[in-house]
Design a protein around this motif. Sequence first.
Motif, PDB file in Angstrom:
ATOM      1  N   ASN A 200      29.335  47.543  54.460  1.00 48.27           N
ATOM      2  CA  ASN A 200      29.014  46.184  54.914  1.00 48.27           C
ATOM      3  C   ASN A 200      29.726  45.140  54.037  1.00 48.27           C
ATOM      4  N   ALA A 201      29.747  43.915  54.508  1.00 46.64           N
ATOM      5  CA  ALA A 201      30.519  42.868  53.829  1.00 46.64           C
ATOM      6  C   ALA A 201      30.015  42.608  52.410  1.00 46.64           C
ATOM      7  N   HIS A 232      32.990  47.475  61.315  1.00 46.45           N
ATOM      8  CA  HIS A 232      32.179  46.558  62.111  1.00 46.45           C
ATOM      9  C   HIS A 232      32.371  46.770  63.610  1.00 46.45           C
ATOM     10  N   ALA A 233      33.370  47.577  63.974  1.00 45.39           N
ATOM     11  CA  ALA A 233      33.580  47.900  65.385  1.00 45.39           C
ATOM     12  C   ALA A 233      32.754  49.113  65.819  1.00 45.39           C
ATOM     13  N   GLU A 255      30.540  40.172  65.378  1.00 49.19           N
ATOM     14  CA  GLU A 255      29.663  40.126  64.193  1.00 49.19           C
ATOM     15  C   GLU A 255      30.177  41.055  63.101  1.00 49.19           C
ATOM     16  N   ILE A 256      29.819  40.729  61.868  1.00 48.45           N
ATOM     17  CA  ILE A 256      30.205  41.507  60.694  1.00 48.45           C
ATOM     18  C   ILE A 256      28.937  42.049  60.038  1.00 48.45           C
ATOM     19  N   TYR A 257      28.927  43.343  59.745  1.00 50.58           N
ATOM     20  CA  TYR A 257      27.767  43.944  59.086  1.00 50.58           C
ATOM     21  C   TYR A 257      27.529  43.318  57.718  1.00 50.58           C
ATOM     22  N   GLU A 541      35.662  45.055  70.593  1.00 53.30           N
ATOM     23  CA  GLU A 541      36.257  45.716  69.431  1.00 53.30           C
ATOM     24  C   GLU A 541      35.905  47.202  69.388  1.00 53.30           C
ATOM     25  N   THR A 542      34.727  47.551  69.905  1.00 51.52           N
ATOM     26  CA  THR A 542      34.346  48.956  69.972  1.00 51.52           C
ATOM     27  C   THR A 542      35.173  49.686  71.022  1.00 51.52           C
TER      28      THR A 542
END
Length: 559
Positions: A200-201, A232-233, A255-257, A541-542
């Motif tokens: 995560n970030a 994050h994807a 979104e970013i984890y 993105e996934t």
Amino acid sequence: MRWHLLAGLCLFSPTIVIAEDRPIIHDAEHYILLDQLADSWEQEDKKISERLADIRGTHGGKPPNIVYILLDDLGFGEIGMPDLDVIRGYSTPNISGIAEDGLSFMRMYTEPSCTPTRAAMMTGRYAVRTGTSEAKAVVSGDGLNSWEVTLAEVLSEGGYETVHMGKWHLGDIEESYAFNQGFDYAEHPIHQQGQMAIMNADAEREGISAGLSQQTRANTYELDKRFRLNPHAMVYGIIGEKGGTAREVNFEAGEIYTQAHYQRMEEDYKNGVLKQLERLAKGDKPFFLNYWPQLPLSLTRGDIDGGQTLNGGPVAESLVMVDSWIGEILAKIDELGIAENTIVIVMGDNGPFTQYREYSGQNDRIYRGGKTDHLEGGVRVNAFMSWPAAIQAGSRVQDIVHVTDLYTTLARLADSDQHIPRDRLIDGVDQSPLIFVGDSHGRRDYVFVYEGPELRSIVKQQFKFHLPAPGSNPIAAPVFDLYKDSREERIDTAKTIPLGVGFGGPFVGMMKRHLGWKQKYPDREQSHGIPYGGIENLRPETQALVDGFVMVGQLMGKE
């Protein structure tokens, strides 16, 4: 009334009366014990069956509810043992309460890492037999094969309602999702908390992981943009019902984890357990509720607001929180009036994640080693069971138990063991005598320990044999007396081991029998496919991640 052993590979013909038309097939070592103990086991089984019938009769004919809580990366001595809490400076009073009110399994063995232990528990088979012997953290396009018959499927056949909440980690293909492996309803991540706690970030900024975020590095010479995975994807978490499709929840495109996402996810699973308990308690069916938190694995410190432990490490702080959640679950079970006939099991899945001990505050304790190791520190965990209708408070057993035994034992307690498949080898043995008869009445005194697909050690009674390197003479392989050398580090303990055992001969015989039976019941492969199949709302993105995976597969000649 005996089982006769032939030619050292246990070719056998049954001569004892069994409850089913066909017996459960076990590994060779089981039949060596059965040949010596069949008569006494048969008498125990009759009494246990009578006791189980009495308990069901007292509760309207219903077998017990089952709540199974599997915690992540906690070795022996990290939960439920107050006298050892001082070593690391925290306490788990709610888990300790389960130990005080129930049964402690003092020699519980698991597999060395997450996925293998979960596969073993769910199938009753060593993970290597199912092809799921590795714990994967990123997109892999594989998972538990639908050919395997999970405990959820066995209990469903026996009339149970089945629910899974929390970590699953048994594959990222549609076939392997929990609601396609026997659960009526499930909420779980596709992967595991490596994705959430390490990638995560916040973890990137704190230096726990590196080379992922462009915020912390330049990408001047990176031509292949797919080489460094965008975590994050990956799919955040899904919900689904048996026979239905999956849907990603609580995460939006772009979104970013962060650590906050991880914490929210875990709180949602805990709250979901409480809601499911309320719903299940109102039903007519007994239920099997699997709750597998991704916690207490937690490595960042930025979200700790006022430490609750002397340790101060993120895992210690997280574990205290999870213990309080378990307290909420126990209180809810009491509030709903179902505690008397509800089995609650709390245990760890493998040893501590020592690779991250600099950040976590964990370390090995009594036993040497941790996650991924065949050493006792990697595969010895605490395990506690409460069941007021059957278990005397403060019970302790020192018999060897393996996590596969839960499959067979819970199936019998649930009056569903007739649904255990008879067409494959089942490693788990029925350990219900430990519940109803007590210490020294276990049905195994051996364990085979794998690291991934490789057999690394064999435990028999108090002795542990480390397999020699290929081509080496087993006479030189170390054998440890675990009562005299719990950390498996003093080769001189071989001097105290009986001749024959000390030279490894009996262990070599065990190894040959174990591997010989694989000729008749060979290990299976896990299934393979396109990741994230059946999820109806993949983020852009996934989808790009999946497309890249498929393209690489085509280059390798895979469809």
